[in-house]
Design an enzyme around this catalytic site. Sequence first.
Site: not given
Length: 318
Positions: A131-132, A187, A268, A241, A198, A210, A122
């Site tokens: 961001h990606c 996801k 998390s 996820k 994060r 996102r 990622c």
Amino acid sequence: MTSISSILHSGYHHPTSRQWQSGNVLRKVSLMYPIFITDDPNAADEIKSLPGQKRWGINKLQGFLKPLVEKGLSSVILFGVPLKVERDSTGTLADDPNGPVIQGVKLIRKEFPDLFVACDVCLCEYTDHGHCASIARIAEVAVAYAKAGAHCVAPSDMMDGRIKAIKERLIEAGISHRVCLMSYSAKFATTCFYGPFRDAAQSAPTFGDRKCYQLPPNASGLARRAIRRDLTEGADIIMVKPGMPYLDVVKDAKLQSPDVPIAVYQVSGEYAMIWRAAEAGVFELKTAVMESMEGFLRAGATLILSYYTPLLLEWLEN
Ligand SMILES: NCc1[nH]cc(CCC(=O)O)c1CC(=O)O
Ligand SMILES: [Zn+2]
Ligand SMILES: [Zn+2]
């Protein structure tokens, strides 16, 4: 060129991934431990939002992993956390040969030859915007991790077409038979349950969110379509996820794709929630964690990514 649908070996090239081809029982091999590796070589930094977890520097990795491997740890997934260096728009640092992930993979392969090593792919941790970048760039980074020795690459970006792009680049590189492609297919966009991550990875987007690429939490249809799409594009393992609020999606995935291992990520926020509740005396930690694991198995998961892995290794017989 080999075609995408003809590659099966990638899913069972490793003794660990071979065990994931069987049914659902909670064994040590069912657990994959997420690890944060940072670019300060001597780091062992507590992560406030993830009690009990740390950001590790390359020099500390061996000492940290050794007792876990001795207790039966069989797989890890690495997350790079660049803290010292400048992030840029294309995430140049993601595949820096001297960066924490590539150095970490090499070290683990050398020191723990039986450990199955996956790398999260990622760019949000490496880009200045959070961001990606393009799927071409994501594929490039995945191939770099695989060439460094990763047994598995796991793109978590959710860009359309990334599985196909990565698979094709692995084929071109001649390593598609040995690299397992685990797709974060279902996801879901959640700010609460990914919150501590994060913070740990310092990867909150600097603008926007996102929601245009991670799935809306109400979208079981999109989840099924993404799973179907990723399997046609060459995924070896499908992931759902977060975990606990999405058990119906795990079950859907299992019913829809009974022939592939289904992974679930107890993220998390789920980890922190159980931890804090136990700390407050709401329930006993072990009982609650074990029950969460039973839920994942019942829903159909074969592989569980959990920050509770070190404790589970203590609790499980085998
Ligand atoms: N690199 C993206 C990524 N990979 C794993 C997680 C979350 C994992 C967790 O919460 O434990 C995230 C965060 C996100 O999409 O914002
Ligand atoms: Zn990311
Ligand atoms: Zn991303």
